[in-house]
Design a protein around this motif. Structure first.
Motif, mmCIF file in Angstrom:
data_model
loop_
_atom_site.group_PDB
_atom_site.id
_atom_site.type_symbol
_atom_site.label_atom_id
_atom_site.label_comp_id
_atom_site.label_asym_id
_atom_site.label_seq_id
_atom_site.Cartn_x
_atom_site.Cartn_y
_atom_site.Cartn_z
ATOM 1 N N TRP A 405 29.598 8.087 -27.168
ATOM 2 C CA TRP A 405 30.750 8.965 -26.979
ATOM 3 C C TRP A 405 30.563 9.911 -25.789
ATOM 4 C CZ3 TRP A 405 35.383 8.877 -29.514
ATOM 5 C CH2 TRP A 405 35.463 8.059 -30.659
ATOM 6 N N ASN A 407 29.103 8.968 -23.045
ATOM 7 C CA ASN A 407 29.098 8.142 -21.834
ATOM 8 C C ASN A 407 30.531 8.037 -21.288
ATOM 9 O OD1 ASN A 407 29.356 5.335 -20.432
ATOM 10 N ND2 ASN A 407 27.149 5.762 -20.456
ATOM 11 N N ASP A 408 30.708 8.398 -20.022
ATOM 12 C CA ASP A 408 32.050 8.419 -19.434
ATOM 13 C C ASP A 408 32.694 7.036 -19.434
ATOM 14 O OD1 ASP A 408 31.803 11.096 -19.007
ATOM 15 O OD2 ASP A 408 31.073 10.873 -16.936
ATOM 16 N N PHE A 409 31.907 5.993 -19.135
ATOM 17 C CA PHE A 409 32.482 4.647 -19.069
ATOM 18 C C PHE A 409 32.992 4.208 -20.443
ATOM 19 C CE2 PHE A 409 32.024 0.056 -19.534
ATOM 20 C CZ PHE A 409 32.816 -0.397 -18.479
ATOM 21 N N TYR A 411 33.713 6.106 -23.019
ATOM 22 C CA TYR A 411 34.781 6.969 -23.518
ATOM 23 C C TYR A 411 36.111 6.670 -22.831
ATOM 24 C CZ TYR A 411 37.133 11.135 -25.239
ATOM 25 O OH TYR A 411 38.014 11.981 -25.857
ATOM 26 N N THR A 412 36.044 6.282 -21.551
ATOM 27 C CA THR A 412 37.279 6.055 -20.801
ATOM 28 C C THR A 412 37.823 4.651 -21.017
ATOM 29 O OG1 THR A 412 36.515 7.610 -19.106
ATOM 30 C CG2 THR A 412 38.324 6.101 -18.507
ATOM 31 N N HIS A 413 36.952 3.656 -20.906
ATOM 32 C CA HIS A 413 37.415 2.271 -20.925
ATOM 33 C C HIS A 413 37.246 1.571 -22.277
ATOM 34 C CE1 HIS A 413 37.870 2.445 -16.557
ATOM 35 N NE2 HIS A 413 36.673 3.006 -16.503
ATOM 36 N N HIS A 415 37.217 3.224 -25.394
ATOM 37 C CA HIS A 415 37.490 4.160 -26.481
ATOM 38 C C HIS A 415 37.969 3.423 -27.736
ATOM 39 C CE1 HIS A 415 39.532 7.397 -28.732
ATOM 40 N NE2 HIS A 415 38.627 8.179 -28.170
#
Length: 466
Positions: A405, A407-409, A411-413, A415
């Motif tokens: 959760w 991790n930006d990748f 969380y963004t792609h 989710h």
């Protein structure tokens, strides 16, 4: 008369006698005075035998005559029928029962991950597992009871001991100990239930959670399967008496646990405490265990074929009606069959009735199911280990998924993946396989087999999948 002529005359006389006896047999068969019918003898888990039996009738009726042997009596005396000797049983496993056990294990894992309340209605795994164990126990009791119990204890306890060797130190490292319960002496005494689970082994209800990395109820979640081993132990110890009761009063014995369950859940009995917990589980699933024994004893083959398909739906309807009458803890989710013991007992009884009534004997897989042989064989070889360790694998998915959760990748792609209930199951499957590799070999040692890390069956070299 020469010797050759005498021998030739004897052969001709024997031939005439044989033709006369065949004529008598043919006349008896055509007259219908001594017709034969097939009566199935009590079978066992891996096969059924159909035995022709001659019914008794008046002594003056013509019937099949056996050819006299060298030591037979005179022709005027009746020839006693030889005692029936059952043909040797074919070795192997009944793949239908193996398939039911594998489906029950998979259903348990899925239910503990999703908590779908409708899933036990589709396939009541616990009732099925107890019924299969009862049938196998009845088959084993053809040997002396003490040797059977000793063998079963040897197969049941070592996997649980291995589970305790791992779980107990983890709970102690997370803060559980004699002073946590307030009764240090009883804490040490109750630890004996981890050796022989005649009652539920003790565990910590709330812990520190290893600094918050796992839920504080992680110990309570992973010891859930231990109730099954406790109930199985009591069923196993009482099986010699239960089998005798099934043979003498089958229908009364089958219905008695349901009556006891209705009494215990009527509100007249206080169900708190270790003893009542054991009795409640026993009465909930004893009817299924006894159905497995009755199936092995051939009870289903001694009743008309239309009885079970006619009665079982009525039993299921009554069990479902009773479930709907029970109070609901979470109205948004609906009634849970596994939270209503009497409804679970009735529903499991009806479901097992139907499954055992079908009961095709598969010495070999049907062509369409042959591709699942490897998975089913693996699950049956590691049934106890899978049941014990799958809850720990599901608990460990939380600390493994939580960092994603941040991790930006992800969380963004991804989710949608992080919020999906299927994701913890996908993470848990490799952990379950790892547990089977690390601890499953204990089942081989307990069964006095050669230990194998991963007992997935291999196809013979050069054989291609059809």
């Amino acid at each position: 008369m020469t010797t050759a002529e005498s021998g030739r005359a004897g052969l001709e006389a024997d031939g005439d006698t044989t033709m006369a006896l065949r004529a008598v047999n043919s006349f008896a068969a055509q007259s219908g005075g001594a017709s034969r019918h097939d009566e199935r003898v009590p079978g066992h888990l891996y096969g059924r035998v159909s035995v022709p039996v001659q019914p008794s009738g008046p002594v003056d009726e013509p019937g099949p005559v056996d050819l006299p042997g060298p030591t037979s009596t005179s022709a005027s005396e009746p020839v006693p029928a030889p005692a029936f000797q059952a043909p040797p049983r074919k070795p192997g496993r009944d793949r239908y029962l193996d398939l039911l056990r594998a489906l029950a294990l998979v259903r348990v894992v899925i239910y503990h991950n999703f908590s779908w309340t409708w899933l036990p209605l589709i396939f009541p795994s616990m009732g099925v597992m107890f019924a299969l164990a009862g049938s196998l126990m009845a088959r084993s009791l053809s040997r002396p009871a003490l040797s059977v119990l000793r063998s079963r204890l040897r197969r049941l306890l070592p996997p649980m001991w291995m589970f305790g060797v791992v779980v107990l130190p983890l709970m102690m490292l997370d803060g559980w100990g004699p002073n946590s319960s307030g009764h240090p002496v009883w804490w040490w005494i109750h630890l004996a239930f981890w050796v022989l689970p005649v009652s539920t082994p003790p565990f910590a209800s709330h812990l520190a959670g290893f600094g918050g990395h796992v839920p504080d109820t992680w110990a309570q979640q992973i010891v859930v399967p231990l109730w099954y081993l406790r109930a199985y132990l009591w069923f196993m110890l009482l099986s010699p008496l239960m089998l005798k009761a099934v043979r003498r009063l089958p229908w009364v014995t089958l219905l008695l646990p349901l009556a006891l369950s209705a009494f215990l859940n009527s509100g007249l009995v206080d169900q708190s405490g270790r003893v009542m917990e054991t009795i409640t589980d026993f009465t909930t699933f004893a009817a299924c265990w006894l159905l497995g024994m009755a199936h092995h004893e051939g009870l289903f083959r001694r009743i008309p074929q239309y009885v079970v398909p006619s009665v079982a739906p009525l039993v299921l309807a009554f069990g479902y009606w009773w479930l709907q009458q029970a109070p609901v803890d979470q109205p948004r989710i609906g009634p849970d069959l596994e939270a209503v013991p009497l409804a679970q007992a009735i529903w499991s009884f009806g479901s097992v009735l139907l499954l055992l009534h079908l009961s095709p004997s598969w010495e070999k897989w049907p062509p369409r199911l042959e591709r699942f042989n490897g998975v089913v064989t693996l699950l049956n070889s590691r049934a106890v280990s899978l049941y014990l360790w799958h809850c720990l694998a599901l608990v460990l998915t939380e600390p493994l998924i939580a960092p994603l959760w941040n991790n930006d990748f992800f969380y963004t792609h991804l989710h949608w993946l992080l919020t999906s209930q299927w994701f913890p199951l996908l993470v848990a499957i490799p952990l379950i396989v790892l547990a089977l590799v690390l601890f499953g070999w204990v089942e081989d040692v307990a069964a006095k087999r050669r230990p194998r890390l991963f007992p997935y069956p291999r196809r013979p070299r050069g054989q291609r999948r059809k």
